[in-house]
Design a protein around this motif. Structure first.
Motif, mmCIF file in Angstrom:
data_model
loop_
_atom_site.group_PDB
_atom_site.id
_atom_site.type_symbol
_atom_site.label_atom_id
_atom_site.label_comp_id
_atom_site.label_asym_id
_atom_site.label_seq_id
_atom_site.Cartn_x
_atom_site.Cartn_y
_atom_site.Cartn_z
ATOM 1 N N LYS A 107 0.831 -1.202 0.000
ATOM 2 C CA LYS A 107 0.000 0.000 0.000
ATOM 3 C C LYS A 107 0.867 1.254 0.000
ATOM 4 O O LYS A 107 1.936 1.289 0.571
ATOM 5 C CB LYS A 107 -0.919 0.000 1.228
ATOM 6 C CG LYS A 107 -1.873 -1.190 1.304
ATOM 7 C CD LYS A 107 -2.704 -1.134 2.575
ATOM 8 C CE LYS A 107 -3.649 -2.318 2.677
ATOM 9 N NZ LYS A 107 -4.431 -2.302 3.945
ATOM 10 N N GLN A 108 0.343 2.291 -0.662
ATOM 11 C CA GLN A 108 1.018 3.585 -0.632
ATOM 12 C C GLN A 108 0.461 4.431 0.515
ATOM 13 O O GLN A 108 -0.709 4.297 0.853
ATOM 14 C CB GLN A 108 0.813 4.328 -1.958
ATOM 15 C CG GLN A 108 1.494 3.664 -3.134
ATOM 16 C CD GLN A 108 3.013 3.781 -3.082
ATOM 17 O OE1 GLN A 108 3.599 4.137 -2.057
ATOM 18 N NE2 GLN A 108 3.664 3.433 -4.188
ATOM 19 N N PRO A 109 1.275 5.285 1.134
ATOM 20 C CA PRO A 109 2.679 5.584 0.802
ATOM 21 C C PRO A 109 3.679 4.645 1.467
ATOM 22 O O PRO A 109 4.876 4.828 1.324
ATOM 23 C CB PRO A 109 2.854 7.000 1.342
ATOM 24 C CG PRO A 109 1.982 7.026 2.556
ATOM 25 C CD PRO A 109 0.774 6.176 2.202
ATOM 26 N N LYS A 111 4.519 1.638 0.721
ATOM 27 C CA LYS A 111 5.333 0.931 -0.270
ATOM 28 C C LYS A 111 6.525 1.784 -0.705
ATOM 29 O O LYS A 111 7.664 1.311 -0.741
ATOM 30 C CB LYS A 111 4.470 0.572 -1.482
ATOM 31 C CG LYS A 111 5.187 -0.233 -2.561
ATOM 32 C CD LYS A 111 4.204 -0.630 -3.662
ATOM 33 C CE LYS A 111 4.875 -1.485 -4.717
ATOM 34 N NZ LYS A 111 5.906 -0.732 -5.481
ATOM 35 N N ALA A 112 6.281 3.038 -1.027
ATOM 36 C CA ALA A 112 7.356 3.926 -1.478
ATOM 37 C C ALA A 112 8.372 4.174 -0.371
ATOM 38 O O ALA A 112 9.580 4.224 -0.623
ATOM 39 C CB ALA A 112 6.767 5.247 -1.954
#
Length: 333
Positions: A107-109, A111-112
């Motif tokens: 899931k973002q954010p 993951k980033a």
């Protein structure tokens, strides 16, 4: 019988020489450069002139000691902000969270953040960071959070310079803090970063006690905790101490308008604090750090140059890191 100070001088002359030496010593000490890591020039001189006027009784610019309030942004003003240190700390906290809930990794954010996208962390503004902090740190006690932050500072290293983040405080700004305090100024941090995060290192790094740190905050609640009271952080943002939120935070915490304020070029986050300081019945001193030294630190600016434009319009003092600072960090140039 004691010999004269110089051969051929009578005792009366010797006493005169001794008196001259005693009187001149304090004068020489006072003449020592208070800002040795600043290059000579109009920026350095304007700071010294302001402090001299502010502390000289009878001068039209004299400021009573109780009104000598100085506020400093942290990221990019007192230490480096590429990447934002709290963003790097957040990444480590997200890793720990994913160990408990693996689904967050997709899931973002989150993951980033997990992928180590330092460009993303550097581009995130304070509200985005604080919203992410709210999701990560809900139900954490204040003591537990401080312990996690201290552990981070002991092991984390900057990706470019390879040293602990606390070693990347700007030497010229630390000198400025000491110079102001030596002349009766209270020095405060007023930054968009998390209050509790900055308090962990503020005193050791800058000589600023934790009670003089103003930052962004999550809501907290009191928990009796079975007879062992604690404060718990909630998944809600209480105050964002950025842009227009900075003067609000300053008024709520200090109750006096600063007479000296320092910020930096990056997101326009310090404009309102510097305006609030400069524009008042007794004109304050507004200092803006311009990051233009790619060799010794970093070079970056705002797309619309909002901070530099505000500096020109408001008559602020702009620091060129490349031209005005002899050195930037404790080690190196």
């Amino acid at each position: 019988m004691a010999r004269p100070i110089r051969e051929g001088l009578d005792p009366r002359t010797c006493l005169l020489w001794a008196f001259v030496l005693l009187v001149s010593a304090p004068v020489q000490a006072l003449a020592a450069d208070p800002l040795p890591s600043w290059n000579e020039g109009p920026v350095k001189q304007s700071i010294i002139d302001f402090v001299t006027r502010s502390t000289t009784e009878g001068d039209p610019g004299f400021i009573p000691p109780e009104e000598r309030i100085a506020t400093f942004d942290n990221d990019g003003t007192l230490w480096q902000e590429k990447p934002v240190v709290q963003g790097v700390f957040l990444r480590e906290q997200v890793k720990a969270l994913v160990k408990k809930d693996a689904s967050l990794a997709r899931k973002q954010p989150f993951k980033a953040v997990l992928e180590g996208d330092l460009a993303l962390l550097s581009s995130m503004d304070e509200p985005q960071l604080m919203a992410l902090f709210a999701a990560v740190h809900k139900d954490t006690t204040q003591v537990a959070f401080a312990d996690e932050a201290r552990a981070f500072f002991k092991t984390a290293r900057h990706p470019k310079f390879g040293v602990p983040y606390t070693q990347l405080a700007y030497v010229p700004m630390r000198e400025l803090l000491q110079y102001l305090r030596a002349h009766g100024f209270q020095t405060w941090i007023s930054s968009g970063g998390g209050t509790d995060f900055m308090r962990v290192i503020s005193e050791e790094t800058y000589g600023i006690p934790p009670q003089q740190v103003i930052g962004s905050d999550l809501k907290e609640s009191f928990d009796e905790n079975h007879g062992h009271p604690v404060l718990r952080r909630e998944a809600k943002v209480d105050h964002i101490n950025d842009k227009a939120g900075k003067p609000v935070g300053i008024e709520q915490r200090i109750g006096r308008r600063p007479v000296f304020a320092a910020g930096n070029v990056r997101s326009g986050g310090d404009i309102q604090m510097l305006q609030y300081t400069k524009e008042q019945p007794r004109a304050g001193f507004a200092l803006l750090i311009n990051h233009d030294d790619a060799e010794r630190e970093f070079a970056y600016s705002e797309k619309n140059e909002a901070s530099l434009k505000a500096a020109r319009e408001g008559g602020w003092t702009v620091v060129s890191m490349r031209q005005d600072w002899k050195r930037i960090f404790p080690e190196g140039p």
